[in-house]
Each structure stands twice: as C-alpha cells, then as structure tokens.
Scaffold this motif. Structure first.
Motif, PDB file in Angstrom:
ATOM      1  N   TYR A  64       0.810  -1.222   0.000  1.00 53.49           N
ATOM      2  CA  TYR A  64       0.000   0.000   0.000  1.00 53.49           C
ATOM      3  C   TYR A  64       0.845   1.274   0.000  1.00 53.49           C
ATOM      4  O   TYR A  64       2.009   1.274   0.391  1.00 53.49           O
ATOM      5  CB  TYR A  64      -0.935  -0.009   1.211  1.00 53.49           C
ATOM      6  CG  TYR A  64      -1.886  -1.180   1.210  1.00 53.49           C
ATOM      7  CD1 TYR A  64      -3.000  -1.189   0.393  1.00 53.49           C
ATOM      8  CD2 TYR A  64      -1.627  -2.296   1.998  1.00 53.49           C
ATOM      9  CE1 TYR A  64      -3.864  -2.275   0.371  1.00 53.49           C
ATOM     10  CE2 TYR A  64      -2.484  -3.389   1.984  1.00 53.49           C
ATOM     11  CZ  TYR A  64      -3.602  -3.371   1.166  1.00 53.49           C
ATOM     12  OH  TYR A  64      -4.441  -4.454   1.135  1.00 53.49           O
ATOM     13  N   GLN A  65       0.214   2.362  -0.428  1.00 53.20           N
ATOM     14  CA  GLN A  65       0.832   3.684  -0.411  1.00 53.20           C
ATOM     15  C   GLN A  65      -0.252   4.730  -0.217  1.00 53.20           C
ATOM     16  O   GLN A  65      -1.166   4.854  -1.035  1.00 53.20           O
ATOM     17  CB  GLN A  65       1.585   3.960  -1.711  1.00 53.20           C
ATOM     18  CG  GLN A  65       2.135   5.377  -1.824  1.00 53.20           C
ATOM     19  CD  GLN A  65       2.929   5.592  -3.094  1.00 53.20           C
ATOM     20  OE1 GLN A  65       3.848   4.847  -3.378  1.00 53.20           O
ATOM     21  NE2 GLN A  65       2.551   6.617  -3.872  1.00 53.20           N
ATOM     22  N   ILE A  66      -0.159   5.465   0.884  1.00 55.35           N
ATOM     23  CA  ILE A  66      -1.073   6.578   1.143  1.00 55.35           C
ATOM     24  C   ILE A  66      -0.224   7.777   1.550  1.00 55.35           C
ATOM     25  O   ILE A  66       0.534   7.710   2.513  1.00 55.35           O
ATOM     26  CB  ILE A  66      -2.076   6.253   2.271  1.00 55.35           C
ATOM     27  CG1 ILE A  66      -2.882   4.984   1.937  1.00 55.35           C
ATOM     28  CG2 ILE A  66      -3.019   7.426   2.497  1.00 55.35           C
ATOM     29  CD1 ILE A  66      -3.810   4.545   3.055  1.00 55.35           C
ATOM     30  N   THR A  67      -0.336   8.844   0.825  1.00 58.51           N
ATOM     31  CA  THR A  67       0.468  10.032   1.108  1.00 58.51           C
ATOM     32  C   THR A  67       0.012  10.672   2.415  1.00 58.51           C
ATOM     33  O   THR A  67      -1.172  10.976   2.580  1.00 58.51           O
ATOM     34  CB  THR A  67       0.347  11.052  -0.030  1.00 58.51           C
ATOM     35  OG1 THR A  67       0.745  10.432  -1.249  1.00 58.51           O
ATOM     36  CG2 THR A  67       1.227  12.268   0.238  1.00 58.51           C
ATOM     37  N   PRO A  68       0.918  10.883   3.357  1.00 60.61           N
ATOM     38  CA  PRO A  68       0.527  11.500   4.623  1.00 60.61           C
ATOM     39  C   PRO A  68       0.410  13.014   4.507  1.00 60.61           C
ATOM     40  O   PRO A  68       0.834  13.618   3.510  1.00 60.61           O
ATOM     41  CB  PRO A  68       1.683  11.121   5.554  1.00 60.61           C
ATOM     42  CG  PRO A  68       2.868  11.058   4.648  1.00 60.61           C
ATOM     43  CD  PRO A  68       2.344  10.518   3.335  1.00 60.61           C
ATOM     44  N   VAL A  69      -0.164  13.627   5.534  1.00 60.29           N
ATOM     45  CA  VAL A  69      -0.216  15.088   5.603  1.00 60.29           C
ATOM     46  C   VAL A  69       1.207  15.640   5.624  1.00 60.29           C
ATOM     47  O   VAL A  69       1.531  16.631   4.976  1.00 60.29           O
ATOM     48  CB  VAL A  69      -0.984  15.521   6.868  1.00 60.29           C
ATOM     49  CG1 VAL A  69      -0.925  17.035   7.036  1.00 60.29           C
ATOM     50  CG2 VAL A  69      -2.429  15.042   6.808  1.00 60.29           C
ATOM     51  N   GLY A  70       2.040  14.965   6.386  1.00 59.27           N
ATOM     52  CA  GLY A  70       3.434  15.353   6.529  1.00 59.27           C
ATOM     53  C   GLY A  70       4.063  14.441   7.561  1.00 59.27           C
ATOM     54  O   GLY A  70       3.384  13.604   8.173  1.00 59.27           O
ATOM     55  N   ALA A  71       5.354  14.588   7.753  1.00 61.14           N
ATOM     56  CA  ALA A  71       6.057  13.802   8.762  1.00 61.14           C
ATOM     57  C   ALA A  71       6.636  14.742   9.802  1.00 61.14           C
ATOM     58  O   ALA A  71       7.053  15.864   9.493  1.00 61.14           O
ATOM     59  CB  ALA A  71       7.160  12.972   8.115  1.00 61.14           C
ATOM     60  N   PHE A  72       6.680  14.253  11.027  1.00 61.58           N
ATOM     61  CA  PHE A  72       7.189  15.040  12.145  1.00 61.58           C
ATOM     62  C   PHE A  72       8.137  14.160  12.940  1.00 61.58           C
ATOM     63  O   PHE A  72       7.783  13.037  13.305  1.00 61.58           O
ATOM     64  CB  PHE A  72       6.035  15.535  13.018  1.00 61.58           C
ATOM     65  CG  PHE A  72       6.463  16.331  14.224  1.00 61.58           C
ATOM     66  CD1 PHE A  72       7.166  17.514  14.082  1.00 61.58           C
ATOM     67  CD2 PHE A  72       6.160  15.899  15.510  1.00 61.58           C
ATOM     68  CE1 PHE A  72       7.564  18.249  15.190  1.00 61.58           C
ATOM     69  CE2 PHE A  72       6.533  16.619  16.625  1.00 61.58           C
ATOM     70  CZ  PHE A  72       7.247  17.812  16.470  1.00 61.58           C
ATOM     71  N   VAL A  73       9.347  14.674  13.188  1.00 62.72           N
ATOM     72  CA  VAL A  73      10.340  13.921  13.950  1.00 62.72           C
ATOM     73  C   VAL A  73      10.582  14.663  15.256  1.00 62.72           C
ATOM     74  O   VAL A  73      11.348  15.636  15.300  1.00 62.72           O
ATOM     75  CB  VAL A  73      11.657  13.770  13.157  1.00 62.72           C
ATOM     76  CG1 VAL A  73      12.647  12.896  13.927  1.00 62.72           C
ATOM     77  CG2 VAL A  73      11.382  13.181  11.774  1.00 62.72           C
ATOM     78  N   PRO A  74       9.924  14.252  16.330  1.00 63.08           N
ATOM     79  CA  PRO A  74      10.036  14.973  17.603  1.00 63.08           C
ATOM     80  C   PRO A  74      11.392  14.743  18.267  1.00 63.08           C
ATOM     81  O   PRO A  74      12.025  13.698  18.072  1.00 63.08           O
ATOM     82  CB  PRO A  74       8.904  14.374  18.440  1.00 63.08           C
ATOM     83  CG  PRO A  74       8.754  12.981  17.909  1.00 63.08           C
ATOM     84  CD  PRO A  74       9.044  13.075  16.433  1.00 63.08           C
TER      85      PRO A  74
END
Length: 1018
Positions: free
Chosen positions: A54-64
């Motif tokens: 599967y592939q679903i584009t995320p809103v964005g990625a966040f690296v805390p």
C-alpha cells in the motif's frame, strides 16, 4: 465474504485534510516544537509506504526531539482535526503505518532504555528503541527480551507492541502481549495515562478497565463461539484480557493487565510514551537440528510430533527460499551447511538451556524421532554457536529473500499469517497450494511451524490482475481457516490488508464491541483511523503502491534512456515456475532502471546497525531520506512521475542521493538486491547533464588523465597542504575541506620508478602469454591511478611478494600514462567518459584474460569495477571475459594457496593486526580472503574491525560539504577501535580508507601487500 464497495468509497485515514489545514499544521509545528517538520513532497512520499503493497500520502512527517514535542503535536493535530499516526521502523507488512495523517517518527530520538531492573527482570523503554539495541544492553546482565522477530535489527519496540509481534521462539516465550507489563500512553484528549495491573490503575485507566470488563461480560457467549483459540491471534483488540480465549493466557497467574489492551491495537487507541517489558534469562546454550525433508507435506506433518520434544523453535524454510538463498553470495555458504542433498523443505529445530552438554541428548532424540517417522539420516546436527547464528541470520532474512524475484510479479502479503492448529497444518498447506494453482500462482513458504503460522505469499502482479486474484485467494483461504478453526491474522497484524476480515473472524457483535473500545479511548478518531475500525477494502486499487490501470491514478513509468544497462531487471517472470523472460523484454520504459528501483519492498533491512556496511549515511543521520530505502522510494516516485516533471534530475533528488557514499553495502546486504551505488551513478550522469559539472567534479574525474603530468611538479601541488591559508582558499574555490589533508603528489610514481626499482619483477606481454601457455604461474598486476601515483610502494611490495612466490608478472600501460578503470568518472557523473577509459583498459587486458592469465588489483574500488560497472557499460562478452579473471591481491593469493600453488616464507608476527575492510571488499565477499592471507604470517591472529564505511568513499570525505558526516562515519566504530589498540598494525587495502585513518587517528595503515613484504624472509 463481500463488502459493499459503496460503503468504502472514502475510508477513514485515506483522504487528506484541506491544503490550508495542512499548511497551518506545518506552521504551528515549526513555531511550537523543536522537532523536524517534513512536509515537502519527497518527505511525504518517503513516509507514504511501509513494507506492504500500500501507499497513502501522509499530511506530513514530524520527527520529535522530546516528549513535549509529541504532546504538543497531538494537541495541535486535535485542534486542527488532523489524524495522527505513530511510526517506528516503518516495516509493517499490512499497511499499518500508512495513512493520510501526520506521521510522527519515533525512531530517531525516542530510543532510550529508561530503566533496567535486573532483580525483577524488567526494562522500561521508549517506543523508538530497536529490539537488537535493547538486547545488546541487556546481554551483560544475562537477560534478553525474547520476542525475537526476524526484523530485530530494525523493528522498534513501539511498533512491535502495536503489532503484537511474535517471533521464532513464541512457542517458548509467547507473543509481545505475554511480555509487556505496563505502558504509559497519551490519549487523544492529551491525557497521559498509565496502563498496567488492575490494582495499580489511576482513575482514568480504572474507568477504561471497567468499561472493557463490561463489554467482555456482555459478549461472553460470542467470544466463546467465535474467538480463535490459538495463541497466534493478533486481530482486533484484546477484549479477552477479561475472559481469556488463548491457549496461552496473557499472564501466568490469570490476573488482568490493562496494558495488554494496547498491544496489537496498531496505534489506534493511544500514543505510546513508554513500555515496561518482562525480560527472560538469556539462554546460555543452544543446539540446532536441521531436518531435511524430501516433501513439503512431510515437513508440515512432522511439526506436530517435533514440538513434543520441547524445542524453543521449529522454523520452516521451503525449497524456493533455499534456492534463492543459494543464489545470494552472502547466504550461500551458510545454507550449504544445513543441507543433505536437495530437500523440498527443512525445519530448523532449536533446543536451548543452561548447559550445552545437557542439550545434546535432545538432538539425539530428534534424530531418533525422524528415524521413527521414516526419515533416518535426515538431520544435520549443529551444536556450534557460530554456525547456528549464521543460519538464523539467513532464516531471519527469509521474508526479504522471497522478495528478490525479478519482474513485476512479486510474492504478496495478505494471507501469510493465517494460523491453524498443528494437527491440521499439513492439510491446510496442501489445500492452500491447490488454491494458488487454481489462480495461476504458487506460494513460497517459511516461518513458524512450531505454532502453526506459516508465512506464504502467492506471486501476483499488482499492476495488472493481482487485486482480483488476491481477493479470490483470500476468500478461499478464509474458508480453510474457518474449517480448521484457526486465526486469519496470526502475527503481522490487520492494517489495510486484513482489517476488513476482523468482522468475518469475530462476528458483528464483537466487532461492535471493538468499535466501542475505540470510541471509549479515542472518541474523536484521532489515532490511525481506518485501521481495525472501519478499514478499507483490502483490494482498493487506489491505495496500492503500484496502482492498477483501473485505479484513479494508475502506476506508470516515465520515458527515460539509461546510460547503464539495466536490461537484466527489465524482465517478466512466470508466477509458477519463476522463469524470467529475456533481458529487455519486461516493458519498462526506463530500460529496467525503474524495475531495479522497485525491487525495494521497504523491508527496512538498511536500517540495521549490526555487522555489515549498509547503510552508513543512515547510521550517522538516522534520517529516512539518507537511507537506502528512502533513496529507492524517492527514485521510484520520480521515475513514476509522482513527484512532478523532471523530478528525477531535480535538486531535491540530488539532496536525497547526496550522502550515498557508493559503498555497495546494499548490493550485498540488501536481501532484494537494491544496488544504490549503481543507481547513484545513473542518477548523477542525468543530473550533471542537466545542471553541469563543477570544477571540483572535473578535478576529481580527470585525475587519471592529468596525474602523470601533475606528478612532475609535486612541490607546487603540495603547497596546498603546507602553506598557511592555502587550504582555506582551496575550500572556498574548489570545495575541498580545509580540515582535510589531500594526498601528497610525488615524482617517483610507479611508472617512472618501475625500471629502476623493480628491475626483473615484470615481463613483457609476449613472455607472460608464453609462460601461461606452458602452464607456468603468471599474473597481470593492474596498477591503478591511486596506488601507482601516490603510493607506489604498495605496487612494488605486491610485485615482490608475487615474484618471490614464483609468478611471472606483467602490467598494462599506454603511452604517456596508464590505463584507468573509469572509477573517478563514474563518481563524478561522467559515464560516457568512464566508458572510454574502461573500454581501453578492457581491450588491453582482453588477450591476457582470454589466455587465462589472472588480473590482480590492489585498490578494491578500481579492480572491482571490472567485476561490476564494466558489465553494464555495453562492452558485451569481452567485459565478462576480463571480469572472470579479475581478482583482488588477497583473493588471488587465497585462491592460489588453496590450489597448492602459492608458497612464501614469512617471518613471525611481532604485533597484533587490525583489519579494516574496504566497503567494496565487503560487498564482494573479499574480506574472508584477506583474513586468510594475513594468517599466513606465523603467529598472526588478525582481528576484523566491525565497521561500516570509513567515511571517505573516494572523494566524498574530502569535500567540505561532507566532512562532518565523513568523520561521524569514521567515529562510529572504526577510529575508536584503532585508538583502543595503539600497539596494533592497521591493515586497510583502500587508498581513501588509509587516508581517513591517518587523518582521524594519526596512525599509519598499510596495504596487505606491504605487510606481507615486510615479513618476507630475505
């Protein structure tokens, strides 16, 4: 089972929020947190996939970077109504970590062991900690965390908890849920709640427990009727913590631990802050018996009898995986030690305990049992720890080995975790094999025979009719699972490919109870929507990585003419026989480049930190972008047009490829054979043709052309290293780091000093060819630019060693200079120029190669170019002929000694020897030969430094933009190991490796040829 497609047109977690919401989210995260905010197209694409189809584009990625970042991100997302998806290694096989959400990556900073209580046998950890890293810290205490998943080198504990992971030894230790004692987690409301034993719960957790207990009582009859009774059941939520349905209860005393509700929940109920784990004593001894079976059915039928002997593991490897392992140079020697003839399947049967001597009788009982079952002489007994470890490593790589098939058809994960009682295992596998054949496919089997969970993936082409076949096979497989009273989801979770089967498995009443649990803990649906509750159809083509023609945006490849020959990847394969069509017939509009890139199935093996080379840039940055998988994903997205026009040659792509050091670690270590070093060569050529070459590029690339002239005035060129301010000026003008010394030019290059220094060592070509025809010992010494120009003593040392051993030697030269392999041009994105130089070298070597004369090289990157890149430059058979004769100096000596042709009197060793293997040596399996050669020195006990890339990688480490990363790579293990042994001789065959060691540790490193020459009896 059928689901009305109309009800799943836009399933939760697959549709992005409005653009203005996404932009506001990014702004607030940048303003209110200290984490990395990654909302560019490339980053979103890299986080759009896991190890599933599967592939679903995320809103964005966040690296805390800290806990406050996570809590703040949850608050902001809740305020903006943007879903949140927690992610670890991103190795989920069912799509659990893909979604139209804010992906929060725990793996970079949340990887600490917070506490270890040796007396109680517990550890508290952060969710981003990798399992192997935890066990490395526990080993000195004689403890380990026994949920030993095959992806232990990259799987994070948080991801394992989300999946309710199991592992090879679950028959002895249970699943993840059996080994978790507590969890601290944020709810979608922002509350931080402690989940643990009932008697220790706070008010909020106690209320959750009371609610779930009420549901369990309400659905007691339905649970008794529909709940799978096998241990390997990971579907849905663990409602049965209050009414155990498993053959292995969650707790030894039958008590209830609310933390178990979160295990297997796939991040849909809460966001894990920390986990308290139950540890086990590290087994002091293990023995392994490998049972070879003439039929697959026999292996399946025997499992139920073998488990009665009390093993800690019974693992299956079928014939297909055996063959694929034998075809992989990294695995072949190990697999061969386990085989008796050509078995259809093998079972790895392990016994462990406190004393090896006490375990040996259990091996004998296994041998006796197999005799009683009509298979005498079928067991390979393996008490040796090293051989066991090597074999388990191959077994752990099994899932990824299966994915190394070329062509568009690949083994697809969607029914691989069905678990059935052992007594039905043989019948189940036979029936499922017939189902595969019915739909024109077959499966490759492996995994946990001890608990009735066999990973099987039918070969399907998801770009074409794969989805329809997947649905049909799943429906027939589900009928078999129900017939044999098994579990449809037995290890890898539900995600997108098994979520819709939860209601089928448990019935509508229990499914509604699951929905009630989700509503109670996450009433706003913030966490990972579309998993477990309201999942999409498993065969929704819009969600596939390789969307079929019927999807709204079908997968297509751009038109591109590659500069290297990728036709070997441009094939199609028969899904039953796995026989591939001729090279170049696969229909790839990029000539096979895209298909080579698409071999990456996101398994994340490149995230490992254990022995091996891959992936050095990730090891120091821990960024998804600077990872073999991250680069492959970005290339795939660009080559399929998903990142926009001209993305393949964009600055963003250059940034993604920039820290690839061309180590070729992935060529050997990647189970699916992704060769990112070669892909970077291809990319760089296209990129430079569009953007142009810098002066630095040209200085590096053309060095073999001007080296002969430059060496006539070394005093001038060496001023850069000696005159104050010259290095600074060079950095500003050319980009070479002022913190790095450059190689010293000299007048006495090999080609100038040859006649005076090496008189009698070399012969002309006719003499060598004549000697070869007489069967005498001969070799061509290929003198590369680096050793010939800057370290000619290495060449003379090699010549003296080979001459003393009785070899007639020849070198290939050309008027006014020397032959070059083209390596510097390849590294600078000048493939056409590299072809000219490499072609001339091959033409010069061809008559010698055709006469069977070995071609011996000193510099790994140069010699191995003849066995790698030249084979894809269009030279045809003559490149193959030269490659077959091309050997590194140590490979040649090891081969000749084994054949009884190499003898050399050497003085005893006077100091310890440390060896650093060049990356290309490792990639081509040439480290073992150098260890063998070093042991020719009497009394020598060479030690191999377990290191990744030294960080130089040709010109990479000289560049100002790469200096810091280069030194981080060196400091990861190489330089500390050298500093710790000031008395040792350091051996490194790579020119740049020796330079790094000299710069970074102020120690001399020598070529193995020099060391042998120093120990020669005069």
């Amino acid at each position: 089972m059928r689901i009305d497609p109309a009800s799943h047109m836009q399933p939760a977690g697959t549709v992005l929020p409005p653009n203005d919401t996404c932009e506001l989210l990014a702004r607030r995260l940048r303003t209110d947190t200290q984490g990395e905010v990654l909302f560019d197209d490339g980053s979103r694409g890299r986080y759009a996939t896991d190890a599933s189809i599967y592939q679903i584009t995320p809103v964005g990625a966040f690296v805390p970077t800290n806990e406050r970042d996570i809590a703040t991100a949850i608050d902001i997302a809740r305020d903006l109504k943007v879903p949140v998806l927690a992610r670890g290694g991103g190795t989920s096989q069912c799509g659990q970590t893909t979604g139209a959400a804010l992906v929060i990556d725990n793996s970079k900073h949340f990887r600490k062991v917070l506490e270890v209580n040796v007396e109680e046998g517990t550890a508290t950890v952060e969710p981003g900690l990798v399992l192997d890293h935890l066990n490395a810290q526990l080993k000195p205490h004689g403890l380990w965390y026994p949920v030993d998943v095959s992806t232990s080198a990259q799987a994070t504990l948080g991801g394992m908890a989300g999946n309710n992971s199991c592992g090879s030894r679950s028959i002895a230790y249970g699943n993840m849920v059996h080994n978790v004692l507590g969890a601290s987690a944020w709810l979608s409301s922002g509350e931080l709640v402690e989940f643990g034993p009932l008697g220790q719960l706070g008010a909020r957790a106690a209320g959750i427990a009371q609610f779930v207990h009420g549901l369990a009582q309400e659905h007691r009859e339905a649970m008794a009727q529909h709940w799978p009774k096998v241990m390997r059941r990971v579907a849905g939520y663990n409602l049965d913590i209050f009414d155990n349905q498993s053959e292995k209860p969650y707790t030894a005393d039958g008590s209830v631990n609310l933390a178990h509700l979160l295990i297997g929940a796939e991040g849909t109920l809460a966001y894990t802050r920390s986990l308290k784990l139950k540890l086990a004593p590290l087994p002091r001894a293990k023995v392994l018996g490998i049972v070879n079976f003439p039929t697959f059915h026999g292996a399946m039928d025997a499992a139920q009898h073998i488990v009665k002997l009390g093993p800690t593991a019974v693992e299956l490897v079928d014939r297909t995986m055996i063959e694929l392992s034998l075809a992989n140079p990294a695995f072949k020697p190990t697999v061969e030690t386990a085989l008796i003839g050509k078995p259809a399947a093998i079972l790895l049967v392990e016994f462990s305990g406190a004393d090896k001597a006490a375990l040996l009788p259990q091996l004998k009982r296994l041998v006796e049992l197999m005799g009683d079952l009509g298979l005498p002489g079928s067991v390979v007994e393996m008490p040796d720890d090293g051989r066991q470890k090597n074999l388990w490593e191959v077994r752990k790589a099994g899932l990824n080995i299966m994915m190394s098939l070329k062509g568009d058809g690949k083994p697809v994960s969607f029914i691989e975790d069905c678990a059935v009682p052992l007594v039905h295992l043989a019948e189940y596998t036979d029936a499922l094999t017939e189902v595969f054949a019915k739909y024109g496919s077959r499966g490759t089997w492996y995994a946990h025979a001890s608990v009735g969970t066999l990973h099987v993936r039918p070969i399907l082409d998801m770009r074409a009719d794969g989805a329809a076949k997947m649905r049909a096979i799943a429906e027939e497989a589900s009928a078999l699972v129900r017939k044999y009273k098994g579990a449809f989801s037995g290890e890898h979770g539900d995600g997108l490919c098994r979520g819709e089967w939860i209601e089928w498995q448990f019935g509508p009443a229990i499914n509604e109870a699951f929905r009630a649990i989700k509503q109670q803990l996450d009433p706003i649906g913030l966490f990972n929507p579309g998993k477990i509750i309201d999942p999409p159809r498993m065969d929704d083509g819009a969600l596939f990585r390789f969307a079929p023609p019927t999807a709204p945006r079908p997968y297509r490849r751009i038109e591109l003419k590659p500069v290297l020959d990728w036709s070997g990847w441009n094939v199609n394969a028969d899904p039953v026989t796995e026989v591939t069509t001729a090279p170049g017939t696969g229909g790839d509009s990029t000539g096979g480049l895209a298909k080579a890139v698409e071999m990456c199935n996101n398994n994340g093996h490149c995230r490992k930190f254990d022995a091996g080379t891959m992936c050095p840039s990730y090891r120091v940055t821990r960024d998804e972008q600077h990872l073999t998988r991250g680069r492959a994903n970005t290339l795939r997205l660009a080559l399929s047009g998903q990142l926009g026009a001209d993305a393949f040659t964009s600055e963003a792509m250059h940034e993604t490829m920039d820290l690839c050091v061309g180590c070729k670690g992935c060529k050997r270590d990647c189970p699916t054979g992704v060769d990112m070093a070669k892909m970077k060569v291809e990319f760089l050529d296209h990129y430079k043709k569009r953007h142009g070459h810098t002066l630095k590029d040209k200085l590096v690339a053309y060095m073999p052309d001007y080296a002969h002239r430059a060496s006539r005035m070394p005093w001038l060129l060496n001023l850069r290293n000696r005159v104050p301010g010259a290095a600074w000026l060079g950095e500003k003008m050319l980009g070479f780091s002022a913190k790095r010394s450059l190689p010293e030019w000299r007048t006495d290059t090999f080609w100038r000093a040859k006649d005076a220094v090496a008189a009698g060592l070399f012969s002309d070509r006719a003499s060598v060819l004549a000697a070869a025809a007489r069967g005498e010992k001969v070799a061509v010494l290929f003198v590369d630019t680096f050793n010939g120009t800057f370290e000619s003593e290495n060449v003379f040392a090699a010549a003296r060693v080979l001459h003393a051993a009785g070899y007639a030697l020849h070198t290939v030269e050309k008027g006014g200079g020397h032959h070059c392999c083209g390596r510097t041009f390849l590294a600078s994105g000048m493939v056409d120029e590299a072809k000219v130089r490499a072609g001339a070298l091959i033409d010069a070597l061809l008559p010698l190669a055709q006469a069977g004369v070995p071609i011996v090289g000193l510099e790994p990157s140069c010699l191995l170019t003849l066995r790698d890149e030249t084979l894809v430059m269009g030279f045809g058979d003559k490149a193959q002929a030269v490659a077959k004769q091309a050997l590194l100096f140590e490979e040649f000596i090891a081969r000749e000694r084994k054949a009884g042709r190499f003898e050399l009197a050497l003085r005893p060793a006077t100091a310890p020897i440390l060896l650093h293997g060049h990356c290309h040596q490792k990639a081509f399996g040439a480290v073992s030969p150098i260890m063998e050669v070093l042991k020719l020195i009497p009394g020598a006990e060479p030690e191999l430094i377990e290191s990744s890339c030294c960080g130089m990688a040709g010109s990479f480490g000289y560049e100002a933009s790469h200096f810091e990363v280069s030194m981080q790579m060196a400091e990861a293990s190489l330089l500390p190991a050298i500093r710790a042994r000031p008395d040792a001789i350091v051996v490194a065959d790579g020119t740049s490796c020796r330079h790094q060691i000299g710069d970074g540790a102020q120690r001399e490193a020598v070529h193995v040829a020099v060391l042998l020459a120093r120990h020669m009896m005069l």
